[in-house]
Write a protein that holds these residues in place. Structure first.
Motif, PDB file in Angstrom:
ATOM      1  N   ALA A  24       0.823  -1.207   0.000  1.00  0.00           N
ATOM      2  CA  ALA A  24       0.000   0.000   0.000  1.00  0.00           C
ATOM      3  C   ALA A  24       0.858   1.258   0.000  1.00  0.00           C
ATOM      4  CB  ALA A  24      -0.928  -0.004   1.220  1.00  0.00           C
ATOM      5  N   ILE A  25       1.931   1.258   0.802  1.00  0.00           N
ATOM      6  CA  ILE A  25       2.809   2.432   0.842  1.00  0.00           C
ATOM      7  C   ILE A  25       3.518   2.610  -0.495  1.00  0.00           C
ATOM      8  CG2 ILE A  25       4.837   3.434   1.956  1.00  0.00           C
ATOM      9  CD1 ILE A  25       3.996   2.121   4.529  1.00  0.00           C
ATOM     10  N   SER A  26       3.949   1.500  -1.080  1.00  0.00           N
ATOM     11  CA  SER A  26       4.607   1.583  -2.381  1.00  0.00           C
ATOM     12  C   SER A  26       3.656   2.154  -3.429  1.00  0.00           C
ATOM     13  CB  SER A  26       5.090   0.200  -2.810  1.00  0.00           C
ATOM     14  OG  SER A  26       5.637   0.223  -4.104  1.00  0.00           O
ATOM     15  N   ALA A  27       2.414   1.670  -3.436  1.00  0.00           N
ATOM     16  CA  ALA A  27       1.434   2.191  -4.390  1.00  0.00           C
ATOM     17  C   ALA A  27       1.175   3.672  -4.149  1.00  0.00           C
ATOM     18  CB  ALA A  27       0.135   1.398  -4.286  1.00  0.00           C
ATOM     19  N   GLY A  28       1.128   4.087  -2.862  1.00  0.00           N
ATOM     20  CA  GLY A  28       0.938   5.497  -2.554  1.00  0.00           C
ATOM     21  C   GLY A  28       2.096   6.350  -3.036  1.00  0.00           C
ATOM     22  N   CYS A  29       3.321   5.837  -2.869  1.00  0.00           N
ATOM     23  CA  CYS A  29       4.491   6.571  -3.365  1.00  0.00           C
ATOM     24  C   CYS A  29       4.465   6.672  -4.887  1.00  0.00           C
ATOM     25  CB  CYS A  29       5.772   5.874  -2.902  1.00  0.00           C
ATOM     26  SG  CYS A  29       6.053   5.924  -1.115  1.00  0.00           S
ATOM     27  N   SER A  30       4.006   5.618  -5.553  1.00  0.00           N
ATOM     28  CA  SER A  30       3.895   5.663  -7.013  1.00  0.00           C
ATOM     29  C   SER A  30       2.880   6.715  -7.444  1.00  0.00           C
ATOM     30  CB  SER A  30       3.494   4.293  -7.559  1.00  0.00           C
ATOM     31  OG  SER A  30       4.489   3.324  -7.300  1.00  0.00           O
ATOM     32  N   ASN A  31       1.754   6.792  -6.713  1.00  0.00           N
ATOM     33  CA  ASN A  31       0.757   7.825  -7.024  1.00  0.00           C
ATOM     34  C   ASN A  31       1.326   9.221  -6.826  1.00  0.00           C
ATOM     35  OD1 ASN A  31      -1.237   5.979  -7.699  1.00  0.00           O
ATOM     36  ND2 ASN A  31      -2.041   5.871  -5.621  1.00  0.00           N
ATOM     37  N   GLY A  32       2.233   9.352  -5.844  1.00  0.00           N
ATOM     38  CA  GLY A  32       2.888  10.630  -5.599  1.00  0.00           C
ATOM     39  C   GLY A  32       4.126  10.844  -6.453  1.00  0.00           C
ATOM     40  N   LEU A  33       4.381   9.922  -7.408  1.00  0.00           N
ATOM     41  CA  LEU A  33       5.512   9.992  -8.333  1.00  0.00           C
ATOM     42  C   LEU A  33       6.854   9.976  -7.615  1.00  0.00           C
ATOM     43  CD1 LEU A  33       4.169  12.583 -10.945  1.00  0.00           C
ATOM     44  CD2 LEU A  33       3.920  10.101 -10.920  1.00  0.00           C
ATOM     45  N   GLU A  34       6.896   9.356  -6.429  1.00  0.00           N
ATOM     46  CA  GLU A  34       8.153   9.135  -5.703  1.00  0.00           C
ATOM     47  C   GLU A  34       8.623   7.718  -6.040  1.00  0.00           C
ATOM     48  OE1 GLU A  34       9.906  11.197  -4.008  1.00  0.00           O
ATOM     49  OE2 GLU A  34       8.527  12.890  -3.802  1.00  0.00           O
ATOM     50  N   LEU A  35       9.239   7.577  -7.193  1.00  0.00           N
ATOM     51  CA  LEU A  35       9.531   6.242  -7.713  1.00  0.00           C
ATOM     52  C   LEU A  35      10.607   5.518  -6.911  1.00  0.00           C
ATOM     53  CD1 LEU A  35       9.338   6.754 -11.565  1.00  0.00           C
ATOM     54  CD2 LEU A  35       7.543   6.552  -9.876  1.00  0.00           C
ATOM     55  N   ASP A  36      11.608   6.236  -6.429  1.00  0.00           N
ATOM     56  CA  ASP A  36      12.660   5.583  -5.637  1.00  0.00           C
ATOM     57  C   ASP A  36      12.083   4.995  -4.358  1.00  0.00           C
ATOM     58  OD1 ASP A  36      14.593   6.202  -7.502  1.00  0.00           O
ATOM     59  OD2 ASP A  36      15.100   8.120  -6.555  1.00  0.00           O
ATOM     60  N   LEU A  37      11.245   5.780  -3.684  1.00  0.00           N
ATOM     61  CA  LEU A  37      10.605   5.278  -2.458  1.00  0.00           C
ATOM     62  C   LEU A  37       9.702   4.089  -2.759  1.00  0.00           C
ATOM     63  CD1 LEU A  37       9.513   8.343  -0.274  1.00  0.00           C
ATOM     64  CD2 LEU A  37      11.000   6.453   0.399  1.00  0.00           C
ATOM     65  N   ALA A  38       8.933   4.196  -3.835  1.00  0.00           N
ATOM     66  CA  ALA A  38       8.018   3.109  -4.191  1.00  0.00           C
ATOM     67  C   ALA A  38       8.774   1.811  -4.429  1.00  0.00           C
ATOM     68  CB  ALA A  38       7.217   3.494  -5.437  1.00  0.00           C
ATOM     69  N   GLU A  39       9.881   1.894  -5.128  1.00  0.00           N
ATOM     70  CA  GLU A  39      10.666   0.693  -5.412  1.00  0.00           C
ATOM     71  C   GLU A  39      11.328   0.157  -4.152  1.00  0.00           C
ATOM     72  OE1 GLU A  39      13.735  -0.811  -8.911  1.00  0.00           O
ATOM     73  OE2 GLU A  39      13.018   1.252  -8.846  1.00  0.00           O
ATOM     74  N   ALA A  40      11.749   1.054  -3.268  1.00  0.00           N
ATOM     75  CA  ALA A  40      12.387   0.616  -2.023  1.00  0.00           C
ATOM     76  C   ALA A  40      11.413  -0.180  -1.157  1.00  0.00           C
ATOM     77  CB  ALA A  40      12.910   1.832  -1.256  1.00  0.00           C
ATOM     78  N   PHE A  41      10.166   0.257  -1.080  1.00  0.00           N
ATOM     79  CA  PHE A  41       9.186  -0.480  -0.272  1.00  0.00           C
ATOM     80  C   PHE A  41       8.792  -1.801  -0.927  1.00  0.00           C
ATOM     81  CE2 PHE A  41       8.394   3.716   1.737  1.00  0.00           C
ATOM     82  CZ  PHE A  41       8.580   3.317   3.049  1.00  0.00           C
ATOM     83  N   LEU A  42       8.789  -1.842  -2.242  1.00  0.00           N
ATOM     84  CA  LEU A  42       8.537  -3.115  -2.907  1.00  0.00           C
ATOM     85  C   LEU A  42       9.626  -4.121  -2.574  1.00  0.00           C
ATOM     86  CD1 LEU A  42       7.255  -2.306  -6.524  1.00  0.00           C
ATOM     87  CD2 LEU A  42       6.014  -3.377  -4.657  1.00  0.00           C
ATOM     88  N   ASP A  43      10.863  -3.643  -2.447  1.00  0.00           N
ATOM     89  CA  ASP A  43      11.978  -4.539  -2.126  1.00  0.00           C
ATOM     90  C   ASP A  43      11.873  -5.111  -0.722  1.00  0.00           C
ATOM     91  OD1 ASP A  43      13.039  -4.112  -4.609  1.00  0.00           O
ATOM     92  OD2 ASP A  43      14.400  -2.514  -3.968  1.00  0.00           O
ATOM     93  N   GLN A  44      11.130  -4.443   0.166  1.00  0.00           N
ATOM     94  CA  GLN A  44      11.001  -4.928   1.541  1.00  0.00           C
ATOM     95  C   GLN A  44       9.940  -6.012   1.693  1.00  0.00           C
ATOM     96  OE1 GLN A  44      11.169  -1.987   4.778  1.00  0.00           O
ATOM     97  NE2 GLN A  44      11.549  -0.396   3.249  1.00  0.00           N
ATOM     98  N   MET A  45       9.173  -6.246   0.649  1.00  0.00           N
ATOM     99  CA  MET A  45       8.124  -7.257   0.736  1.00  0.00           C
ATOM    100  C   MET A  45       8.729  -8.649   0.631  1.00  0.00           C
ATOM    101  SD  MET A  45       5.313  -5.424  -1.716  1.00  0.00           S
ATOM    102  CE  MET A  45       4.232  -6.837  -1.662  1.00  0.00           C
ATOM    103  N   ALA A  46       8.295  -9.549   1.521  1.00  0.00           N
ATOM    104  CA  ALA A  46       8.756 -10.934   1.446  1.00  0.00           C
ATOM    105  C   ALA A  46       8.100 -11.649   0.281  1.00  0.00           C
ATOM    106  CB  ALA A  46       8.449 -11.663   2.767  1.00  0.00           C
ATOM    107  N   LYS A  47       6.842 -11.354   0.057  1.00  0.00           N
ATOM    108  CA  LYS A  47       6.099 -11.996  -1.022  1.00  0.00           C
ATOM    109  C   LYS A  47       4.974 -11.066  -1.442  1.00  0.00           C
ATOM    110  CE  LYS A  47       3.680 -16.287  -2.213  1.00  0.00           C
ATOM    111  NZ  LYS A  47       3.176 -17.586  -1.698  1.00  0.00           N
ATOM    112  N   CYS A  48       4.782 -10.959  -2.745  1.00  0.00           N
ATOM    113  CA  CYS A  48       3.707 -10.104  -3.262  1.00  0.00           C
ATOM    114  C   CYS A  48       2.640 -10.985  -3.903  1.00  0.00           C
ATOM    115  CB  CYS A  48       4.248  -9.107  -4.279  1.00  0.00           C
ATOM    116  SG  CYS A  48       3.012  -7.921  -4.825  1.00  0.00           S
ATOM    117  N   PRO A  49       1.430 -11.025  -3.339  1.00  0.00           N
ATOM    118  CA  PRO A  49       0.406 -11.935  -3.874  1.00  0.00           C
ATOM    119  C   PRO A  49      -0.203 -11.476  -5.182  1.00  0.00           C
ATOM    120  CG  PRO A  49      -0.479 -10.620  -2.076  1.00  0.00           C
ATOM    121  CD  PRO A  49       0.979 -10.280  -2.164  1.00  0.00           C
ATOM    122  N   ASN A  50      -0.118 -10.192  -5.496  1.00  0.00           N
ATOM    123  CA  ASN A  50      -0.716  -9.713  -6.746  1.00  0.00           C
ATOM    124  C   ASN A  50       0.153  -8.627  -7.354  1.00  0.00           C
ATOM    125  OD1 ASN A  50      -1.664  -6.975  -5.754  1.00  0.00           O
ATOM    126  ND2 ASN A  50      -2.771  -8.303  -4.343  1.00  0.00           N
ATOM    127  N   ALA A  51      -0.194  -8.248  -8.563  1.00  0.00           N
ATOM    128  CA  ALA A  51       0.645  -7.328  -9.337  1.00  0.00           C
ATOM    129  C   ALA A  51       0.319  -5.860  -9.102  1.00  0.00           C
ATOM    130  CB  ALA A  51       0.490  -7.643 -10.822  1.00  0.00           C
TER     131      ALA A  51
END
Length: 811
Positions: free
Chosen positions: A420-447
């Motif tokens: 959710a935080i990554s998606a929020g950062c993407s909506n705010g066009l903070e791409l570095d932050l969005a990618e960093a939070f995606l990297d912290q996920m152990a498993k992503c159930p959906n795209a």
């Protein structure tokens, strides 16, 4: 009895043909010991020892040894009865192990042991818990064929619960019909299973009916209220969920209940449960349109049943005077505190997470702080709900604050929180932050979070990052969905746009990319959607790949109802590629398929008319637009002006320009550039100055093309000073009022008059941020300053502007 045995044999055959589900870590130690040393059933000491050995062998996974022991149970014994198998069946029901249960049934038949009702129940539980619902119903039918067996409410509750767990509405309806036929009534467990079915069917009306009927016959307890809260949150009724939560908290504060754990490790409240007469008034349909404000909410107060109107707002119904509320730790009876806290935590969490969809962050925060004031520490799931609703309503910054609070408490966030935080950062066009939070996920159930990041990459025109994001999806085996491919076509379908036209190399690269994306779609079993075809057509058109464009238009016609917007994309691309005849054929196809051209379609076809100089056809298109309720807009006038200029009729072009200016429509630079371009080529400075005067008076912002046409017109005639003065005025008009009023000094020092070697690099970097007009304007002003022209920010004082105003008519 023979008929029953025949039915059982058929069931065993069906079971053997099915794949046996693997056993997980199902049994706790106390469950295993209960099955081995269960009390309450009179069994032979020797046979009881064999039961323990069989259960022990099953527990250790030694199925062959268990089968051998089972075949010798009661050997040389003549007094075997159903109770001699009951502990093994209990184990089969709890594990579950339906196949071994049927093996027990076979041994009982062979040894002539009559089945009793307890064993029959355990067999049904084993089948239901193992997922064999149809076979369980077959066993239930044997009740009518065997005198020793009879239907009980517990058997039907087991079947009803299995139907709900497997989301089988057909089996649930069958079970309800059988219950009504046997007139067994309903108990509290029945109502809870009916609640699950109401959620399965998305039937809010049924849930409210169950609430009212339950309240009519029973007093609410912690377990039932928790289940009602869960059901109301799943069905989206925050008001009813908050009312049930309010009643739950009140019940906890007043006390007077007992909680224990069952053999299945479930919390239960012991009570004498008398079945209620059965009335099958629950309609399991997809229709859930109900005026929830008219459904009364029933609650118990001072041992009397009262009603109150349901508050769908949900904001005020959980309120307590927190100064008078004791925390859970301060309540009497600390032995039950853990169980109470668990129920409260789950119930509050259900409602907090239900606030996400309606974006009710105020209620979520209220509940979050209230549960802490009650002495209940929020779970990770509660934090997850709060983070998601805050991000959805307020943005990712508030979510980051809650995430920091979790880190202070050494709580690891759920992957859904990071998503959710990554998606929020993407909506705010903070791409570095969005990618960093995606990297912290152990498993992503959906795209979804990856799609959000791809969408931001597309918006900021960063295909390189998009490649990295999609590669990470593949590496983590996150299954892409159709939205992923829609974005991939938008990101990678074209190569040179927006600054260059397609060529053989770029077209070959684009075709390669498109084929790779489509191959990946096939591997994942995903077909084209309307949006993916639309994005693909745009990409092909931008690269000038006409054959591919027409091929995918046929694909769209075969798979979807393309509609006018799809045809508009194709028509525009064909006109850009100077394929007028093909555009006419596509337009005829659009009309023959029954689609109605809109103003965009007609404007595109007016452009097509300019290719063959058919002014009469353009007039017909204008008439078609007006008949269908589309008055001419800026793009229409632009196309008409382009057409009359192709006929070398400057007088009519200026008449159309004046008419557009008088219509009060939103003008743009393209309209004026169409005339400026032709005037520059024809060496008509008089027309150039007239058009620029109209443009400045109408406060239409020039663009880089405007500057180029006007500057070239003066330079070609040798008017160099006038060219530089006009370039300076147009460049200043390209800047926004904010840039001039607030950033003028900074722009002068860092860009226009700067003498360091990085000045032009700073300006060029603006192109990366899609600030093309600002970058071109600063480069022009810097050039003017370098050749010795002083920069005057007040354009009204320019002699060029004054001369344009003085010459206010074209002759």
């Amino acid at each position: 009895m023979c008929a029953a045995r025949s039915s059982l044999k058929e069931t065993r055959v069906v079971l053997r043909e099915k794949e046996y589900p693997e056993n997980g870590e199902v049994l706790q130690l106390f469950t295993y010991l209960t099955c081995c040393f269960g009390l309450g059933y009179p069994v032979d000491p020797v046979t009881g020892s064999v039961q323990k050995q069989i259960v022990n062998a099953l527990h250790l996974g030694e199925r062959e040894r268990a089968s051998t022991l089972l075949s010798h149970i009661g050997y040389n014994k003549h007094m075997l009865n159903a109770n001699h198998f009951i502990h093994i069946l209990e184990y089969c029901a709890l594990t579950p192990d339906p196949l071994f249960g049927m093996e027990i049934w076979k041994i009982m038949e062979e040894k002539g042991v009559d089945m009793n009702n307890k064993c029959h129940l355990l067999m049904i539980q084993a089948l239901c818990n193992g997922g064999y619902i149809e076979e369980a119903f077959n066993l239930m039918n044997s009740c009518g064929e065997t005198p020793n067996l009879y239907p009980t409410l517990r058997k039907y509750n087991t079947l009803l619960g299995a139907s709900a767990d497997k989301q089988s509405v057909a089996h649930a309806s069958k079970c309800l019909d059988l219950m009504e036929h046997d007139m067994l009534g309903k108990d509290e467990i029945t109502y809870i299973e009916l609640l699950k079915l109401a959620v399965l069917q998305n039937n809010l009306s049924a849930a409210h009916t169950i609430w009212k009927e339950y309240a009519k016959y029973y007093s609410f307890n912690l377990i039932s209220l928790k289940n009602f809260i869960w059901s109301f949150t799943k069905l989206g009724d925050l008001g009813a969920a908050c009312e049930a939560l309010r009643h739950l908290v009140g019940l906890v504060l007043h006390g007077g209940f007992t909680i224990k754990k069952s053999a299945e490790d479930k919390m239960v409240i012991p009570r004498l449960d008398v079945p209620i007469p059965f009335y099958n008034n629950f309609q399991w349909s997809r229709s859930n349109k109900v005026d929830v404000t008219s459904v009364p909410t029933v609650y118990e107060k001072d041992n009397k049943m009262d009603t109150c109107e349901n508050n769908t707002d949900g904001q005020k119904v959980v309120g307590f005077d927190l100064n008078e509320v004791k925390s859970v730790e301060m309540m009497p009876g600390n032995a039950k505190t853990n169980a109470i806290t668990r129920i409260l935590r789950l119930s509050f969490t259900y409602v907090i997470r239900a606030c996400v969809r309606p974006k009710n962050s105020e209620l979520a925060e209220h509940l979050f702080y209230q549960m802490q004031n009650l002495g209940v520490k929020p779970s990770r799931s509660a934090y997850d709900g709060l983070i998601r609703v805050l991000i959805k309503e307020r943005g990712f910054h508030d979510g980051l604050e809650v995430l920091e609070l979790m880190q202070q408490k050494n709580l690891k966030p759920h992957d859904s929180s990071f998503a959710a935080i990554s998606a929020g950062c993407s909506n705010g066009l903070e791409l570095d932050l969005a990618e960093a939070f995606l990297d912290q996920m152990a498993k992503c159930p959906n795209a979804r979070p990856y799609n959000k990041l791809l969408e931001a990459c597309d918006l900021l025109d960063q295909p390189e990052r998009g490649v990295h994001v999609f590669g990470k999806m593949k590496q983590l085996k996150v299954a892409p969905n159709i939205k992923t491919y829609e974005l991939l076509f938008s990101l990678f379908g074209n190569v040179n746009a927006p600054y260059e036209n397609g060529n053989l190399l770029s077209q070959a690269e684009a075709a390669k990319r498109i084929n790779l994306i489509e191959d990946d779609m096939v591997r994942n079993g995903i077909q084209h959607s309307y949006v993916s075809i639309r994005n693909l057509l745009k990409a092909l058109g931008s690269e000038g790949m006409i054959s591919g464009l027409l091929h995918y238009l046929r694909v769209a016609e075969n798979q979807f109802t393309p509609g006018t917007p799809i045809y508009n994309i194709v028509l525009h691309s064909l006109i850009e590629a100077n394929e007028g005849h093909k555009a006419i054929n596509v337009f005829k196809t659009l009309m023959s398929h029954g689609y109605h051209p809109n103003d965009v379609t007609c404007t595109i076809m007016i452009d097509c008319c300019s290719m063959n100089g058919s002014f009469k056809s353009a007039q017909g298109l204008i008439a078609m637009m007006i008949r269908q309720g589309y008055p001419p807009q800026t793009q229409t006038y632009t196309a008409l002006i382009k057409l009359v200029l192709a006929l070398e009729n400057f007088d009519e072009a200026l008449n159309l320009l004046n008419q557009a200016c008088s219509e009060g429509i939103q003008l743009d630079a393209l309209l004026f550039n169409t005339i400026l371009k032709e005037a520059s080529w024809k060496d008509r400075i008089d027309i150039t100055e007239y058009v620029m005067d109209r443009m400045l008076k109408k406060r239409v912002t020039p663009d880089p093309e405007t500057c180029g046409y006007v500057f070239s017109a003066y330079v070609d005639r040798g008017f160099y000073n006038t060219a530089m003065e006009a370039l300076q005025v147009m460049s200043i008009h390209m800047l926004s009022e904010e840039d001039i009023s607030e950033k003028k000094t900074m722009l002068e020092e860092e860009c226009i008059y700067a003498e360091d070697s990085e000045a032009e690099s700073r300006i060029l970097n603006l192109f990366k941020d899609s600030k093309e007009n600002l970058a071109v304007a600063l480069l022009n002003l810097r050039w003017c300053a370098m050749v010795g022209n002083p920069i005057s920010w007040s354009t009204n004082e320019s002699q060029w502007v004054k001369r344009l105003s003085a010459t206010n008519s074209y002759t």
